[in-house]
Design a protein around this motif. Structure first.
Motif, PDB file in Angstrom:
ATOM      1  N   LEU A   1       0.832  -1.202   0.000  1.00 54.81           N
ATOM      2  CA  LEU A   1       0.000   0.000   0.000  1.00 54.81           C
ATOM      3  C   LEU A   1       0.871   1.257   0.000  1.00 54.81           C
ATOM      4  O   LEU A   1       0.562   2.245  -0.677  1.00 54.81           O
ATOM      5  CB  LEU A   1      -0.933   0.007   1.208  1.00 54.81           C
ATOM      6  CG  LEU A   1      -2.091  -0.996   1.180  1.00 54.81           C
ATOM      7  CD1 LEU A   1      -2.843  -0.984   2.513  1.00 54.81           C
ATOM      8  CD2 LEU A   1      -3.059  -0.683   0.045  1.00 54.81           C
TER       9      LEU A   1
ATOM     10  N   CYS B   1       2.261   1.688  -3.490  1.00 49.66           N
ATOM     11  CA  CYS B   1       1.230   2.225  -4.386  1.00 49.66           C
ATOM     12  C   CYS B   1       1.000   3.710  -4.104  1.00 49.66           C
ATOM     13  O   CYS B   1       0.799   4.504  -5.028  1.00 49.66           O
ATOM     14  CB  CYS B   1      -0.077   1.452  -4.213  1.00 49.66           C
ATOM     15  SG  CYS B   1      -0.025  -0.252  -4.820  1.00 49.66           S
ATOM     16  N   SER B   2       1.044   4.084  -2.838  1.00 52.67           N
ATOM     17  CA  SER B   2       0.860   5.488  -2.464  1.00 52.67           C
ATOM     18  C   SER B   2       1.984   6.350  -3.022  1.00 52.67           C
ATOM     19  O   SER B   2       1.740   7.401  -3.626  1.00 52.67           O
ATOM     20  CB  SER B   2       0.816   5.623  -0.936  1.00 52.67           C
ATOM     21  OG  SER B   2       0.744   6.975  -0.542  1.00 52.67           O
TER      22      SER B   2
ATOM     23  N   GLY C   1      -3.675   0.173  -5.475  1.00 54.41           N
ATOM     24  CA  GLY C   1      -3.779   0.290  -4.031  1.00 54.41           C
ATOM     25  C   GLY C   1      -5.145  -0.129  -3.516  1.00 54.41           C
ATOM     26  O   GLY C   1      -5.260  -0.844  -2.512  1.00 54.41           O
ATOM     27  N   LYS C   2      -6.201   0.294  -4.206  1.00 57.61           N
ATOM     28  CA  LYS C   2      -7.561  -0.113  -3.824  1.00 57.61           C
ATOM     29  C   LYS C   2      -7.725  -1.626  -3.931  1.00 57.61           C
ATOM     30  O   LYS C   2      -8.349  -2.261  -3.075  1.00 57.61           O
ATOM     31  CB  LYS C   2      -8.583   0.589  -4.716  1.00 57.61           C
ATOM     32  CG  LYS C   2      -8.728   2.078  -4.449  1.00 57.61           C
ATOM     33  CD  LYS C   2      -9.769   2.704  -5.396  1.00 57.61           C
ATOM     34  CE  LYS C   2      -9.957   4.185  -5.093  1.00 57.61           C
ATOM     35  NZ  LYS C   2     -10.932   4.823  -6.026  1.00 57.61           N
TER      36      LYS C   2
ATOM     37  N   PHE D   1      -5.906  -3.253  -1.009  1.00 58.49           N
ATOM     38  CA  PHE D   1      -6.601  -3.008   0.253  1.00 58.49           C
ATOM     39  C   PHE D   1      -7.797  -3.953   0.384  1.00 58.49           C
ATOM     40  O   PHE D   1      -8.038  -4.533   1.456  1.00 58.49           O
ATOM     41  CB  PHE D   1      -7.063  -1.551   0.328  1.00 58.49           C
ATOM     42  CG  PHE D   1      -7.601  -1.156   1.666  1.00 58.49           C
ATOM     43  CD1 PHE D   1      -6.751  -0.728   2.680  1.00 58.49           C
ATOM     44  CD2 PHE D   1      -8.964  -1.210   1.925  1.00 58.49           C
ATOM     45  CE1 PHE D   1      -7.245  -0.379   3.925  1.00 58.49           C
ATOM     46  CE2 PHE D   1      -9.472  -0.857   3.167  1.00 58.49           C
ATOM     47  CZ  PHE D   1      -8.610  -0.438   4.173  1.00 58.49           C
ATOM     48  N   ASP D   2      -8.528  -4.131  -0.707  1.00 56.04           N
ATOM     49  CA  ASP D   2      -9.677  -5.048  -0.694  1.00 56.04           C
ATOM     50  C   ASP D   2      -9.225  -6.501  -0.573  1.00 56.04           C
ATOM     51  O   ASP D   2      -9.961  -7.350  -0.049  1.00 56.04           O
ATOM     52  CB  ASP D   2     -10.509  -4.871  -1.964  1.00 56.04           C
ATOM     53  CG  ASP D   2     -11.210  -3.513  -2.031  1.00 56.04           C
ATOM     54  OD1 ASP D   2     -11.422  -2.904  -0.959  1.00 56.04           O
ATOM     55  OD2 ASP D   2     -11.519  -3.055  -3.151  1.00 56.04           O
TER      56      ASP D   2
ATOM     57  N   HIS E   1      -2.763   0.685   8.127  1.00 55.70           N
ATOM     58  CA  HIS E   1      -3.253   0.446   6.768  1.00 55.70           C
ATOM     59  C   HIS E   1      -4.228   1.549   6.351  1.00 55.70           C
ATOM     60  O   HIS E   1      -4.211   2.006   5.203  1.00 55.70           O
ATOM     61  CB  HIS E   1      -3.926  -0.923   6.675  1.00 55.70           C
ATOM     62  CG  HIS E   1      -3.007  -2.069   6.952  1.00 55.70           C
ATOM     63  ND1 HIS E   1      -2.835  -2.594   8.213  1.00 55.70           N
ATOM     64  CD2 HIS E   1      -2.181  -2.785   6.138  1.00 55.70           C
ATOM     65  CE1 HIS E   1      -1.963  -3.581   8.157  1.00 55.70           C
ATOM     66  NE2 HIS E   1      -1.550  -3.719   6.913  1.00 55.70           N
ATOM     67  N   TYR E   2      -5.073   1.971   7.284  1.00 55.04           N
ATOM     68  CA  TYR E   2      -6.010   3.058   6.994  1.00 55.04           C
ATOM     69  C   TYR E   2      -5.263   4.378   6.762  1.00 55.04           C
ATOM     70  O   TYR E   2      -5.616   5.152   5.872  1.00 55.04           O
ATOM     71  CB  TYR E   2      -7.012   3.208   8.128  1.00 55.04           C
ATOM     72  CG  TYR E   2      -8.032   2.092   8.178  1.00 55.04           C
ATOM     73  CD1 TYR E   2      -9.092   2.057   7.267  1.00 55.04           C
ATOM     74  CD2 TYR E   2      -7.936   1.067   9.108  1.00 55.04           C
ATOM     75  CE1 TYR E   2     -10.021   1.026   7.288  1.00 55.04           C
ATOM     76  CE2 TYR E   2      -8.864   0.035   9.147  1.00 55.04           C
ATOM     77  CZ  TYR E   2      -9.907   0.012   8.233  1.00 55.04           C
ATOM     78  OH  TYR E   2     -10.826  -1.007   8.249  1.00 55.04           O
TER      79      TYR E   2
ATOM     80  N   THR F   1      -2.252   4.718   5.589  1.00 56.08           N
ATOM     81  CA  THR F   1      -1.585   4.635   4.287  1.00 56.08           C
ATOM     82  C   THR F   1      -2.578   4.778   3.144  1.00 56.08           C
ATOM     83  O   THR F   1      -2.269   5.392   2.109  1.00 56.08           O
ATOM     84  CB  THR F   1      -0.825   3.303   4.164  1.00 56.08           C
ATOM     85  OG1 THR F   1       0.045   3.151   5.290  1.00 56.08           O
ATOM     86  CG2 THR F   1       0.009   3.255   2.899  1.00 56.08           C
ATOM     87  N   PHE F   2      -3.781   4.230   3.326  1.00 53.24           N
ATOM     88  CA  PHE F   2      -4.778   4.346   2.262  1.00 53.24           C
ATOM     89  C   PHE F   2      -5.267   5.788   2.118  1.00 53.24           C
ATOM     90  O   PHE F   2      -5.494   6.272   1.003  1.00 53.24           O
ATOM     91  CB  PHE F   2      -5.968   3.416   2.529  1.00 53.24           C
ATOM     92  CG  PHE F   2      -6.830   3.203   1.324  1.00 53.24           C
ATOM     93  CD1 PHE F   2      -6.425   2.371   0.299  1.00 53.24           C
ATOM     94  CD2 PHE F   2      -8.048   3.863   1.194  1.00 53.24           C
ATOM     95  CE1 PHE F   2      -7.212   2.184  -0.835  1.00 53.24           C
ATOM     96  CE2 PHE F   2      -8.844   3.687   0.077  1.00 53.24           C
ATOM     97  CZ  PHE F   2      -8.428   2.842  -0.949  1.00 53.24           C
TER      98      PHE F   2
ATOM     99  N   LEU G   1      -2.628   7.443   0.230  1.00 54.05           N
ATOM    100  CA  LEU G   1      -2.717   7.056  -1.183  1.00 54.05           C
ATOM    101  C   LEU G   1      -3.706   7.944  -1.932  1.00 54.05           C
ATOM    102  O   LEU G   1      -3.393   8.493  -3.001  1.00 54.05           O
ATOM    103  CB  LEU G   1      -3.152   5.582  -1.278  1.00 54.05           C
ATOM    104  CG  LEU G   1      -3.593   5.057  -2.645  1.00 54.05           C
ATOM    105  CD1 LEU G   1      -2.394   4.878  -3.547  1.00 54.05           C
ATOM    106  CD2 LEU G   1      -4.340   3.741  -2.510  1.00 54.05           C
TER     107      LEU G   1
END
Length: 628
Positions: free
Chosen positions: A365, A368-369, A377-378, A381-382, A395-396, A398-399, A402
């Protein structure tokens, strides 16, 4: 001996066999002979009264079980012993405590201990050691008061176990109390207790005390040297780690894989590549093999010292790659912002059946960011739910980063509101950082308000908010933030950059005139500035966050710490040599632009490591693709 233990245990546990029963008359009287007799069922013989239940026999069975560490077998032996006339034997109960601790069943060991009518020194020490070895530090040190009330005086083994536990209870003052007790009991100068004291203080980060203990040791060994080196490495004191390593060599002690792992870890923290190569060469000459344990820290060292080429070589040469190896390489790709390579590496992990964990997904992640790979990245994450990996707050964060880096600020805000857990200051901080990048004062103020509420002591967010207002020309709002910062005592962290030249590290701050070569450095930068301006470089005064005229803004840009470090490196390195610069905060956007021009005009590769990532400048471009 190990084969004997296993054979004896197998005979003991082979209940109700279908073979003809063999009487004790055909059985030799010693446990060893009993173990050697093919087809015998020792348990049946004991139940039938054909074999005498002696302490020696039970102890041999317990010792054999301790070798296999089978909890079911341990409980079988315990149940049989409990029904015999030797149920309360202190020696056997102590052996059971040791056995259960070996099997990781400390609660069962505690029950044996609690049911003992006559505990001795071994009883207390065995349970303390069991707790310490099973990472139950609080329980281990919690036994000490009861032991002292029972009028038992700790011995060297007890102190070593207590100090191991105290090292995991850093900051509670427990270690100092146990140290004082060891002095009172005249055990502090024992070589094993002394090493345990040294390790305890080192793990607690009290290196002054660790050095004092080390200096008092009459007989230092390789373990004590390794403990001291590991302590400096954990504290992030790379320079002292290297000095201690060199001193260890001068004193005739051979480095082990533990030594090299600690030293590589320390070098990774300060990013001195040449020192890392020297230690690597030393390891090769010493004949140490490249195990996964050492290889992982070496790989990390090369990556964090700005040499992905060497990191990749280490990865490729490792015969046995574990999850840490794969994750370390994945993290390196993420730090360098080379997202496509990170994705390829991650897919190779999946193809090879590597068990992905929290770190694996956090690294991909991050990659990807830093690489602007929003779609990928999506997807990853999924994918976490497919691997039964529950997203953690990192993780949140980093998302959000992103989405924010990609300019999807509203999407990032909606994502924060839909989080299944309460957003932390780090989540809002990631959104605030993205607002700084994209100069969005409205969402930035909203995110900053949440950070101020959740973490009022963090000095970073007020600085970011000021930067947002200043970069958008909202000087009144910027002044209000500045006034708030002054009232609360918030100060911006001073930027500094450092470069390693011939095993010496040279550090610089903005407008630095303290270096002995300051005059030569500034003259060099003036020459550089003229050449890159001719090549097309135009100073970006948006990065000067002061309300001054344009000419003064340009002057303010020219002597940032990374530019001074670059000028110094160009003076002191041969033509064509790679330059590696470290910086304690994010690289300035104008410096980033200038470095691209320098890499082209002076035909140099330049690697800059800041707090977020690596930038590899070459032929007028950067590895980040101007996305960072």
């Amino acid at each position: 001996m190990r084969k004997h233990h296993k054979l004896l245990l197998n005979h003991f546990l082979r209940r109700r066999a279908t073979r003809p029963y063999t009487s004790a008359a055909h059985l030799a009287t010693t446990p060893a002979a009993a173990a050697a007799a093919s087809g015998l069922d020792a348990l049946d013989l004991l139940d039938a009264g054909e074999l005498a239940p002696t302490p020696r026999l039970y102890h041999s069975l317990i010792t054999a079980c301790a070798q296999t560490r089978s909890l079911d077998d341990a409980k079988t032996i315990h149940a049989h012993l409990a029904g015999s006339r030797l149920a309360g034997d202190a020696f056997l109960c102590n052996s059971l405590i040791h056995l259960y601790c070996k099997c990781g069943a400390v609660s069962d060991a505690r029950r044996v201990f609690d049911e003992m009518l006559n505990r001795d020194m071994v009883s207390w020490t065995s349970l303390i050691a069991g707790y310490a070895q099973n990472d139950m530090s609080v329980e281990a040190v919690g036994l000490l008061p009861g032991m002292l009330r029972a009028r038992f005086k700790p011995n060297g083994f007890t102190f070593a176990s207590l100090l191991k536990a105290a090292g995991a209870c850093a900051g509670r003052g427990i270690g100092e109390q146990i140290h004082a007790l060891s002095v009172k009991c005249n055990w502090d100068e024992d070589v094993y207790v002394g090493s345990a004291l040294l390790d305890m203080y080192a793990r607690c980060g009290q290196m002054d005390m660790a050095i004092a203990v080390f200096d008092r040791l009459d007989s230092k060994n390789g373990v004590s040297w390794n403990v001291l080196i590991a302590g400096f490495a954990r504290k992030g004191d790379g320079e002292t780690t290297l000095m201690t390593f060199a001193e260890m060599q001068r004193n005739g002690f051979e480095a082990t894989h533990f030594t090299y792992s600690s030293v590589f870890s320390a070098i990774a923290g300060i990013g001195v590549l040449e020192q890392g190569k020297w230690v690597h060469a030393h390891m090769i000459k010493s004949g140490q093999k490249l195990t996964a344990f050492v290889g992982n820290t070496m790989l990390d060292m090369y990556a964090k010292s700005g040499s992905m080429v060497d990191a990749r070589k280490v990865f490729d040469r490792m015969d046995k790659k574990d999850l840490v190896t794969w994750n370390t390489m994945l993290t390196a790709f993420a730090q360098y912002g080379i997202g496509k390579e990170a994705v390829a590496h991650f897919e190779e992990m999946r193809k090879c059946g590597i068990p992905l964990n929290q770190i694996s997904f956090l690294s991909i992640l991050t990659a990807c960011s830093h690489g602007g790979l929003v779609k990928e990245g999506k997807h990853y994450f999924d994918m976490m739910k497919d691997y039964n990996v529950e997203p953690e707050i990192d993780h949140y964060v980093t998302f959000v980063d992103l989405l924010g880096r990609a300019g999807l600020l509203k999407g990032a805000l909606i994502f924060v509101f839909k989080m299944p857990m309460q957003p932390t200051a780090a989540v809002w901080g990631a959104l605030l950082g993205a607002c700084r990048m994209h100069k969005n004062a409205k969402i930035g103020q909203f995110a900053a308000d949440h950070v101020f509420e959740l973490d009022p002591d963090d000095t970073g967010p007020p600085v970011l908010l000021y930067n947002i207002y200043a970069s958008t020309g909202q000087w009144d709002a910027a002044a209000r933030v500045r006034k708030m910062m002054k009232a609360t005592g918030v100060k911006k962290e001073p930027a500094c950059s450092w470069v390693e030249i011939e095993n010496s590290v040279h550090m610089f701050v903005a407008n630095d005139d303290t270096h002995p070569s300051a005059g030569e450095i500034y003259r060099m930068w003036d020459k550089i500035n003229i050449k890159i301006r001719k090549a097309g470089y135009v100073p970006n005064t948006d990065y000067v966050l002061l309300h001054v005229d344009e000419q003064e803004r340009e002057v303010k840009l020219q002597y940032h710490s990374e530019k001074i470090a670059l000028a110094f490196a160009l003076i002191n390195t041969p033509a064509g040599a790679m330059i590696r610069i470290m910086k304690n905060i994010r690289i300035c956007g104008d410096c980033h632009s200038a470095f691209k021009y320098v890499s082209n005009v002076f035909e140099r590769e330049i690697v800059v490591r800041d707090t977020n990532r690596f930038h590899h400048f070459s032929n007028g471009s950067c590895s980040c693709g101007d996305y960072w």
